[in-house]
Design a protein around this motif. Structure first.
Motif, PDB file in Angstrom:
ATOM      1  N   SER A 295      47.808  43.378  40.480  1.00  0.00           N
ATOM      2  CA  SER A 295      46.623  43.501  41.316  1.00  0.00           C
ATOM      3  C   SER A 295      46.451  44.937  41.804  1.00  0.00           C
ATOM      4  O   SER A 295      47.443  45.621  42.091  1.00  0.00           O
ATOM      5  CB  SER A 295      46.737  42.563  42.524  1.00  0.00           C
TER       6      SER A 295
ATOM      7  N   ILE B  47      30.735  41.471  42.862  1.00  0.00           N
ATOM      8  CA  ILE B  47      31.387  41.497  44.174  1.00  0.00           C
ATOM      9  C   ILE B  47      30.303  41.578  45.235  1.00  0.00           C
ATOM     10  O   ILE B  47      29.692  42.630  45.453  1.00  0.00           O
ATOM     11  CB  ILE B  47      32.358  42.690  44.292  1.00  0.00           C
TER      12      ILE B  47
ATOM     13  N   GLY C 115      37.338  42.201  48.661  1.00  0.00           N
ATOM     14  CA  GLY C 115      38.144  41.122  48.086  1.00  0.00           C
ATOM     15  C   GLY C 115      38.828  41.521  46.798  1.00  0.00           C
ATOM     16  O   GLY C 115      38.789  40.797  45.793  1.00  0.00           O
TER      17      GLY C 115
ATOM     18  N   ARG D 163      41.430  39.478  44.201  1.00  0.00           N
ATOM     19  CA  ARG D 163      40.956  38.368  43.377  1.00  0.00           C
ATOM     20  C   ARG D 163      41.714  38.310  42.048  1.00  0.00           C
ATOM     21  O   ARG D 163      42.180  39.320  41.518  1.00  0.00           O
ATOM     22  CB  ARG D 163      39.455  38.478  43.140  1.00  0.00           C
ATOM     23  N   LYS D 164      41.806  37.108  41.466  1.00  0.00           N
ATOM     24  CA  LYS D 164      42.622  36.888  40.274  1.00  0.00           C
ATOM     25  C   LYS D 164      42.042  37.544  39.027  1.00  0.00           C
ATOM     26  O   LYS D 164      42.772  37.812  38.076  1.00  0.00           O
ATOM     27  CB  LYS D 164      42.794  35.380  40.036  1.00  0.00           C
ATOM     28  N   ASP D 165      40.728  37.784  39.002  1.00  0.00           N
ATOM     29  CA  ASP D 165      40.126  38.334  37.792  1.00  0.00           C
ATOM     30  C   ASP D 165      40.122  39.862  37.782  1.00  0.00           C
ATOM     31  O   ASP D 165      39.505  40.474  36.916  1.00  0.00           O
ATOM     32  CB  ASP D 165      38.703  37.800  37.591  1.00  0.00           C
TER      33      ASP D 165
END
Length: 376
Positions: free
Chosen positions: A14, A83, A165, A168-170
């Protein structure tokens, strides 16, 4: 001074890893801005390595104009990450429209084009979108390139990360470059925020390039469309890197010979004295005047760090096989890779370029006193 942090990992991570490192080094930047480069992407972008990805900030009208422009060019949306900012405004961060990350299918008319031609067209497309955005102040574009995402914003890095944010996973990558900005010489402008990017080459710098004007004038005299912008004196480092490797056809070991050539006594003792003497004379206007610590990445996902002769900006490299980080301060390195063998940490000196290749197995030091890998 600014603060820099970059990592290269065999597994996608991340961007919050880099943000956390900047936060540890917070005393070294004033929170006036943050820039992120993500390359060798993971997540949903893992399966679309060749698709060009547009990164930028757009108003509603800007999105409409972008969509019309891209459709007219023949680009079709393949995947997107939008976003949307929270309704509650955060202190120090401007209220903007949409932070867009969008992967595209290439136009059918590009089928069969050579790789070099495709790359030129991608750069030209980015420059055209930037020009359109500057006309109406409704589009800001940072990159348009495969396997690459760039995010920039004004404000404290940690505040920006939470506001957008970014956990985020993506949004994961194997290479991340991050700069915590200290606003010094120029008006606060997102195009002045590091890292800087051109055709797969990217750099960020801690320092001040007082030789900016002659360098800029030399690059502009090449009449290459990508050598433009220059809202920051540090943007030239990315363009010099591109010029060294793409135009001159040299390797990363020659980059420091362009920006910080050897002094005459050392030059006379070098095994490639004739070539380097010619290089020094022909590229004299590209010599930097620091102090500067430069961190950069190449199209093949090599990561490097170099210092100028003054060596007045800190930089340290450390890690373990599969995970290495380049940091302005040891505390940033400690925060992200605390379990490394610290006896192997390296602080590159003024003749050194520290390099981690895409296999991420070790840090190699290339010294300017060594023979060059010259093209045949």
């Amino acid at each position: 001074m600014c603060r820099l942090f970059a990592l290269t990992s065999k597994d996608p991570v991340s961007p919050m890893e880099a943000i956390n490192a900047l936060n540890v080094m917070k005393e070294g930047h004033d929170g006036s801005g943050v820039g992120l480069l993500l390359k060798d992407l993971g997540g949903p972008f893992e399966e679309m390595k060749e698709a060009p990805i547009l990164s930028g900030i757009f108003t509603e009208e800007g999105i409409r104009r972008l969509d019309l422009f891209m459709m007219n060019q023949g680009f079709m949306t393949k995947y997107k990450v939008s976003i949307k900012v929270p309704k509650t405004k955060m202190f120090g961060i401007p209220r903007r429209g949409l932070y867009l990350i969008r992967a595209y299918e290439y136009p059918e008319t590009w089928d069969g084009l050579a790789k070099e031609e495709i790359e030129e067209r991608l750069m030209d497309t980015r420059l055209k979108i930037r020009e359109m955005g500057e006309e109406n102040r409704d589009m800001i574009v940072f990159s348009f390139w495969p396997d690459t995402i760039m995010i920039k914003e004004l404000g404290d890095p940690m505040d920006v990360a939470h506001y957008l944010g970014l956990d985020r996973k993506d949004l994961k990558a194997r290479i991340i470059m991050a700069q915590g900005r200290q606003n010094t010489n120029y008006a606060i402008n997102l195009y002045a925020c590091h890292p800087f990017f051109i055709k797969g080459f990217s750099t960020m710098t801690n320092g001040e390039n007082t030789a900016f004007i002659p360098i800029k004038n030399f690059l502009l005299s090449r009449e290459y469309p990508g050598y433009t912008g220059y809202q920051s004196d540090s943007e030239v480092f990315a363009h010099i890197l591109h010029y060294t490797m793409e135009t001159l056809g040299l390797g990363i070991d020659a980059y420091k010979h362009v920006i910080t050539p050897l002094q005459e006594n050392d030059l006379k003792q070098h095994p490639d004295v004739a070539f380097l003497t010619h290089l020094k004379r022909s590229c004299r206007q590209l010599i930097i005047d620091g102090p500067n610590c430069v961190i950069g990445t190449l199209p093949d996902n090599t990561l490097f760090m170099a210092q100028d002769r003054k060596k007045l900006r800190p930089g340290v490299v450390g890690g373990r096989p599969g995970l290495f980080a380049f940091s302005s301060e040891v505390c940033g390195l400690d925060a992200i890779i605390p379990d490394r063998d610290k006896s192997f940490d390296i602080q590159p000196m003024h003749l050194d370029t520290a390099i981690v290749s895409p296999d991420r197995q070790e840090v190699k030091i290339c010294r300017q006193t060594e023979p060059l890998n010259l093209p045949l």
